[in-house]
Design a protein around this motif. Structure first.
Motif, short mmCIF file in Angstrom:
data_model
loop_
_atom_site.label_atom_id
_atom_site.label_comp_id
_atom_site.label_asym_id
_atom_site.label_seq_id
_atom_site.Cartn_x
_atom_site.Cartn_y
_atom_site.Cartn_z
N ASP A 1 156.30 -43.60 26.99
CA ASP A 1 155.39 -44.48 26.25
C ASP A 1 154.28 -43.66 25.61
N VAL A 2 153.81 -44.11 24.46
CA VAL A 2 152.68 -43.46 23.80
C VAL A 2 151.59 -44.50 23.56
N ARG A 3 150.34 -44.07 23.72
CA ARG A 3 149.19 -44.95 23.51
C ARG A 3 148.08 -44.18 22.82
N ALA A 4 147.42 -44.85 21.89
CA ALA A 4 146.28 -44.24 21.21
C ALA A 4 145.00 -44.73 21.86
N ARG A 5 144.08 -43.81 22.12
CA ARG A 5 142.78 -44.19 22.69
C ARG A 5 141.84 -44.59 21.55
N THR A 6 141.30 -45.77 21.62
CA THR A 6 140.36 -46.20 20.58
C THR A 6 139.12 -46.84 21.21
N HIS A 7 139.29 -48.00 21.81
CA HIS A 7 138.15 -48.68 22.43
C HIS A 7 138.68 -49.72 23.39
N GLY A 8 137.80 -50.24 24.23
CA GLY A 8 138.22 -51.28 25.15
C GLY A 8 137.41 -51.28 26.42
N ARG A 9 137.76 -52.22 27.30
CA ARG A 9 137.05 -52.40 28.57
C ARG A 9 137.39 -51.28 29.53
N LYS A 10 136.39 -50.78 30.23
CA LYS A 10 136.57 -49.80 31.29
C LYS A 10 135.72 -50.24 32.47
N ALA A 11 136.34 -50.41 33.61
CA ALA A 11 135.64 -50.87 34.81
C ALA A 11 135.60 -49.76 35.85
N TYR A 12 134.41 -49.50 36.38
CA TYR A 12 134.22 -48.47 37.39
C TYR A 12 133.67 -49.11 38.66
N ARG A 13 134.09 -48.58 39.79
CA ARG A 13 133.62 -49.05 41.09
C ARG A 13 132.76 -47.93 41.68
N HIS A 14 131.47 -47.97 41.37
CA HIS A 14 130.58 -46.89 41.78
C HIS A 14 130.13 -47.09 43.22
N VAL B 1 126.16 -48.35 43.10
CA VAL B 1 125.69 -49.53 42.36
C VAL B 1 126.78 -50.59 42.18
N GLY B 2 127.95 -50.37 42.71
CA GLY B 2 129.00 -51.37 42.68
C GLY B 2 129.78 -51.39 41.36
N LEU B 3 130.33 -52.56 41.01
CA LEU B 3 131.20 -52.68 39.86
C LEU B 3 130.42 -52.57 38.56
N LEU B 4 130.90 -51.73 37.65
CA LEU B 4 130.31 -51.57 36.33
C LEU B 4 131.39 -51.88 35.30
N GLU B 5 131.27 -53.02 34.63
CA GLU B 5 132.22 -53.38 33.57
C GLU B 5 131.62 -52.95 32.24
N LEU B 6 132.16 -51.88 31.67
CA LEU B 6 131.61 -51.25 30.49
C LEU B 6 132.58 -51.36 29.32
N HIS B 7 132.09 -51.07 28.15
CA HIS B 7 132.92 -51.01 26.95
C HIS B 7 132.97 -49.57 26.47
N GLU C 1 124.60 -53.74 32.76
CA GLU C 1 123.38 -53.14 32.22
C GLU C 1 122.38 -52.89 33.34
N ASP C 2 122.24 -53.87 34.23
CA ASP C 2 121.36 -53.68 35.39
C ASP C 2 121.87 -52.53 36.26
N GLY C 3 123.19 -52.45 36.42
CA GLY C 3 123.77 -51.39 37.24
C GLY C 3 123.50 -50.01 36.67
N LEU C 4 123.63 -49.86 35.36
CA LEU C 4 123.35 -48.56 34.74
C LEU C 4 121.88 -48.21 34.87
N ARG C 5 121.01 -49.21 34.72
CA ARG C 5 119.58 -48.95 34.86
C ARG C 5 119.26 -48.52 36.30
N LEU C 6 119.89 -49.18 37.26
CA LEU C 6 119.70 -48.81 38.66
C LEU C 6 120.24 -47.41 38.93
N LEU C 7 121.41 -47.10 38.37
CA LEU C 7 121.99 -45.78 38.55
C LEU C 7 121.09 -44.68 38.00
N ALA C 8 120.54 -44.92 36.80
CA ALA C 8 119.62 -43.94 36.22
C ALA C 8 118.40 -43.76 37.10
#
Length: 296
Positions: A208-221, A224-230, A256-263
């Motif tokens: 399979d081939v896929r092009a990276r462009t944009h989309g949802r990315k979720a991290y479990r830090h 700070v817990g779950l970060l649902e980012l774009h 957004e609160d999670g990223l602020r807390l992480l920083a």
């Protein structure tokens, strides 16, 4: 295995015969279309198509490639990949050098509220801002996200959508291998992943081939817990195979609160991973590879 031949075989195996007007019955043992069916629908001789799938036919015309792409239902990304595989037989592309301009690195300093990093087609991270280092919990240079996903983090790690991430990574590496088939560092990475991960081997075999462009990315830090980012990917002008990736949070969202807390946590803790731009700039000026990357 010839990459063009293998790609054609995997694609035709996924075509529903009924979707192209071919009746089927319970005695049919072939998954997808038969070789002679593809040849007939594409308007080429069976012998020629068999030689294509055996890697013995060279330089198929654009008309033949167009017809095959239509018959086996390729999307735009797969169609481009098919054409590259056919061209690579005549003139393989040279792998880009991978040097990051200081002007590009300055952009990372300007992105303060979101993780941002510069990545090449091998998925080597060449540089990242402070928040990216805090998100991944490690310095950015030397990180390869394919190795990180398959060999280090596995299913219970940083990536909340681990299975989807693995599909994206393998699809991207397939595209990269089609563009730069003679890149020894890329081939070494693919071999390392195949040796160390059964899931990678199974996904790679699907071609399979896929092009990276944009989309949802979720991290479990872990802090700070779950970060649902774009994730938004920006191709860098005059830097083949290199992209700027920015992971942003929607305004007013928990992420957004999670990223602020992480920083804030990074600042309170003395910032375990200080900015690396000066180090990367020095390496770029001297033409040395980034730490942790395989030698040429």
């Amino acid at each position: 295995m010839d990459d063009l031949a293998g790609f054609l075989r995997t694609r035709r195996s996924r075509v529903d015969p009924a979707a192209v007007g071919i009746p089927t019955d319970s005695r049919r043992r072939v998954e997808g279309l038969r070789r002679e069916e593809v040849a007939h629908l594409a308007g080429v001789s069976v012998d020629y198509y068999v030689r294509l799938e055996q890697g013995r036919a060279t330089q198929p015309s654009e008309q033949v490639l167009d017809a095959l792409a239509r018959v086996i239902g390729l999307d735009e990304t797969e169609r481009g990949h098919l054409y590259r595989l056919a061209r690579q037989r005549r003139r393989p592309a040279k792998a880009p050098g991978g040097r990051v301009r200081p002007e590009v690195l300055r952009i990372l300093d300007l992105v303060a509220g979101a993780p941002a990093l510069i990545m090449d087609y091998r998925l080597d991270v060449l540089a990242g801002n402070r928040l990216a280092g805090l998100l991944y919990g490690r310095p950015m240079p030397g990180l390869n996200t394919a190795r990180h996903i398959f060999l280090e983090e596995a299913e219970r790690g940083l990536y909340a959508d681990w299975e989807k991430c693995t599909l994206d990574v393998v699809g991207h590496l397939r595209l990269a291998a089609g563009k730069y088939p003679e890149d020894p560092r890329l081939a070494s990475l693919i071999g390392e992943l195949a040796m160390g991960s059964e899931r990678f081997r199974r996904l790679w075999a699907r071609a399979d081939v896929r092009a990276r462009t944009h989309g949802r990315k979720a991290y479990r830090h872990p802090l700070v817990g779950l970060l649902e980012l774009h994730q938004e990917n920006f191709a860098l002008p005059n830097e083949p195979g290199m992209e700027l990736l920015v992971l942003s949070a929607a305004p007013g969202s928990p992420a957004e609160d999670g990223l602020r807390l992480l920083a804030g946590l990074g600042a309170d803790g003395g910032d375990v991973h200080p900015p690396v731009h000066a180090q990367v700039r020095e390496q770029c000026d001297n033409g040395r590879p980034t730490p942790g990357t395989p030698p040429h």
